[in-house]
Write an enzyme that holds these catalytic residues in place. Sequence first.
Site, PDB file in Angstrom:
ATOM      1  N   ARG A  43       0.905  -1.149   0.000  1.00  0.00           N
ATOM      2  CA  ARG A  43       0.000   0.000   0.000  1.00  0.00           C
ATOM      3  C   ARG A  43       0.943   1.198   0.000  1.00  0.00           C
ATOM      4  O   ARG A  43       1.538   1.528   1.015  1.00  0.00           O
ATOM      5  CB  ARG A  43      -0.876  -0.011   1.248  1.00  0.00           C
ATOM      6  N   GLY A  98      -7.474  -3.544  -5.708  1.00  0.00           N
ATOM      7  CA  GLY A  98      -8.798  -3.065  -5.318  1.00  0.00           C
ATOM      8  C   GLY A  98      -9.108  -1.713  -5.942  1.00  0.00           C
ATOM      9  O   GLY A  98      -8.337  -1.211  -6.765  1.00  0.00           O
ATOM     10  N   SER A 121      -9.521  -8.694  -4.777  1.00  0.00           N
ATOM     11  CA  SER A 121      -9.888  -8.274  -3.416  1.00  0.00           C
ATOM     12  C   SER A 121     -10.714  -9.391  -2.794  1.00  0.00           C
ATOM     13  O   SER A 121     -11.634  -9.900  -3.435  1.00  0.00           O
ATOM     14  CB  SER A 121     -10.730  -6.998  -3.478  1.00  0.00           C
ATOM     15  N   ILE A 122     -10.392  -9.741  -1.554  1.00  0.00           N
ATOM     16  CA  ILE A 122     -11.208 -10.801  -0.938  1.00  0.00           C
ATOM     17  C   ILE A 122     -12.596 -10.293  -0.564  1.00  0.00           C
ATOM     18  O   ILE A 122     -13.499 -11.071  -0.304  1.00  0.00           O
ATOM     19  CB  ILE A 122     -10.537 -11.409   0.318  1.00  0.00           C
ATOM     20  N   ASP A 123     -12.755  -8.962  -0.527  1.00  0.00           N
ATOM     21  CA  ASP A 123     -13.998  -8.390   0.015  1.00  0.00           C
ATOM     22  C   ASP A 123     -15.182  -8.415  -0.960  1.00  0.00           C
ATOM     23  O   ASP A 123     -16.298  -8.140  -0.554  1.00  0.00           O
ATOM     24  CB  ASP A 123     -13.753  -6.937   0.441  1.00  0.00           C
ATOM     25  N   HIS A 165      -6.111 -13.005   9.179  1.00  0.00           N
ATOM     26  CA  HIS A 165      -5.504 -13.168   7.844  1.00  0.00           C
ATOM     27  C   HIS A 165      -5.527 -14.586   7.298  1.00  0.00           C
ATOM     28  O   HIS A 165      -5.133 -14.784   6.146  1.00  0.00           O
ATOM     29  CB  HIS A 165      -4.095 -12.572   7.845  1.00  0.00           C
ATOM     30  N   GLN A 179      -8.059 -15.759   6.427  1.00  0.00           N
ATOM     31  CA  GLN A 179      -9.089 -15.572   5.385  1.00  0.00           C
ATOM     32  C   GLN A 179      -8.480 -15.100   4.071  1.00  0.00           C
ATOM     33  O   GLN A 179      -9.110 -15.153   3.028  1.00  0.00           O
ATOM     34  CB  GLN A 179     -10.078 -14.474   5.806  1.00  0.00           C
ATOM     35  N   ARG A 180      -7.284 -14.534   4.154  1.00  0.00           N
ATOM     36  CA  ARG A 180      -6.713 -13.899   2.958  1.00  0.00           C
ATOM     37  C   ARG A 180      -5.612 -14.741   2.317  1.00  0.00           C
ATOM     38  O   ARG A 180      -5.390 -14.681   1.115  1.00  0.00           O
ATOM     39  CB  ARG A 180      -6.172 -12.524   3.343  1.00  0.00           C
TER      40      ARG A 180
HETATM   41  O1  F6P Z   1      -9.279  -5.124   1.613  1.00  0.00           O
HETATM   42  C1  F6P Z   1      -9.011  -6.422   2.017  1.00  0.00           C
HETATM   43  C2  F6P Z   1      -8.845  -6.522   3.490  1.00  0.00           C
HETATM   44  O2  F6P Z   1      -8.589  -7.852   3.705  1.00  0.00           O
HETATM   45  C3  F6P Z   1      -9.987  -6.024   4.366  1.00  0.00           C
HETATM   46  O3  F6P Z   1     -11.063  -6.906   4.465  1.00  0.00           O
HETATM   47  C4  F6P Z   1      -9.291  -5.782   5.664  1.00  0.00           C
HETATM   48  O4  F6P Z   1      -9.935  -4.825   6.404  1.00  0.00           O
HETATM   49  C5  F6P Z   1      -7.968  -5.290   5.240  1.00  0.00           C
HETATM   50  O5  F6P Z   1      -7.725  -5.824   3.951  1.00  0.00           O
HETATM   51  C6  F6P Z   1      -6.826  -5.622   6.165  1.00  0.00           C
HETATM   52  O6  F6P Z   1      -5.692  -5.129   5.588  1.00  0.00           O
HETATM   53  P1  F6P Z   1      -4.195  -5.290   6.072  1.00  0.00           P
HETATM   54  O7  F6P Z   1      -4.096  -6.603   6.726  1.00  0.00           O
HETATM   55  O8  F6P Z   1      -3.401  -5.247   4.812  1.00  0.00           O
HETATM   56  O9  F6P Z   1      -3.954  -4.152   6.955  1.00  0.00           O
END
Ligand code: F6P
Length: 366
Positions: free
Chosen positions: A74, A104, A150-152, A284, A286-287
């Site tokens: 980011r 995203g 994006s997982i969202d 995480h 979930q990701r």
């Molecule tokens: O945008 C994806 C996402 O997984 C959101 O659901 C969550 O709020 C965010 O990223 C968490 O981001 P990071 O772990 O990169 O701070």
Amino acid sequence: KKRIGVMTSGGDAPGMNAAVRAVVRMTIARGCESYAIYEGYTGLVKGGNFIRKMSWEDVRGWLSEGGTLIGTARCKEFRERPGRLAGAKNLILNGIDALIICGGDGSLTGADIFRREWPNLLEELVKTGELQREQIEPYMHLNIAGLVGSIDNDMTGTDATIGCYSSLTRICQAVDYIDATAYSHSRAFVVEVMGRHCGWLALMAGVSTGADFVFLPEKPPASDWEDDMCAIISKHRGMGKRKTIVIVAEGATDADLNPITASYVKDVLSGKLHLDTRITTLGHVQRGGTACAYDRMLATLQGVEAVDAILEATPETPSPVIVVNENKISRKPLMEAVEQTQAGAACIARKDFEGAMKLRDREFEE
Ligand code: F6P
């Protein structure tokens, strides 16, 4: 030979590697050269070894891998003009004037700003002596295409974003595990899932696991939600249910925008219903992890489409985002999708909410 860059940006999502693989291989299959920009916009700003030529073999085995093997970030610098100037210079130095970005809505907006500023950035680089006019002349138009990773599932205009079904699958598996222990002790569990502004994961996890109650960012509950939730859960318990699952999206709030936290919900369940309650924050898991079949397929088909979109683009074509609607892959104007998303139309969950609630009520009426 046209050179096409590919990068991933923002939060990683399962299927991003499949997208990069498809873009790299399709670029080569179309007779062009493929470049990967490592670490998202950070790599674009830094240049050098962050921009690497890719071969067919470089992406072997990437289809099923989770996360993103070319890295992501980011990146704050790219939001400022000096960062974008550095990015433009690095692309020119590598002879790249086409970019496919998987990320995203924020990442894709950044890409479109870059495309619009491009001729202006190049002129400034010539004026400040960083580049010669002959260097910029062959590259006066930047073409970009967006893939939504994006997982969202939080982008308007597409039925699914790359990664959302892998994440939903992971959440369902976790809730299935929790179900077994909840049932054994006749306990309640409050499960917190991701989704900052979009409740798609929470809502669909609720539907897919038969959760008792769900909290979503888009649909703050009425002020008497505590009584409402307790009444529903008591009813379910009265019908012989031994376990209670409440799913809370991380961005859920009440009607006054106060956060509804998992720990508050737990206190309500144990205080008012005297249920032995535990909290599980999935975080995480979930990701990360491998991409499910749908995400591999979606990312591959969309990666192929993105390369074709780049090769067919004219300077007048608005930047496309690659979408899927009713199982068909197509292109839409990127900025339209982003603007509608930011105006709130991305509350995809809102569309599905009424249906899901009907389903829940019917299940317990029968
Ligand atoms: O945008 C994806 C996402 O997984 C959101 O659901 C969550 O709020 C965010 O990223 C968490 O981001 P990071 O772990 O990169 O701070």
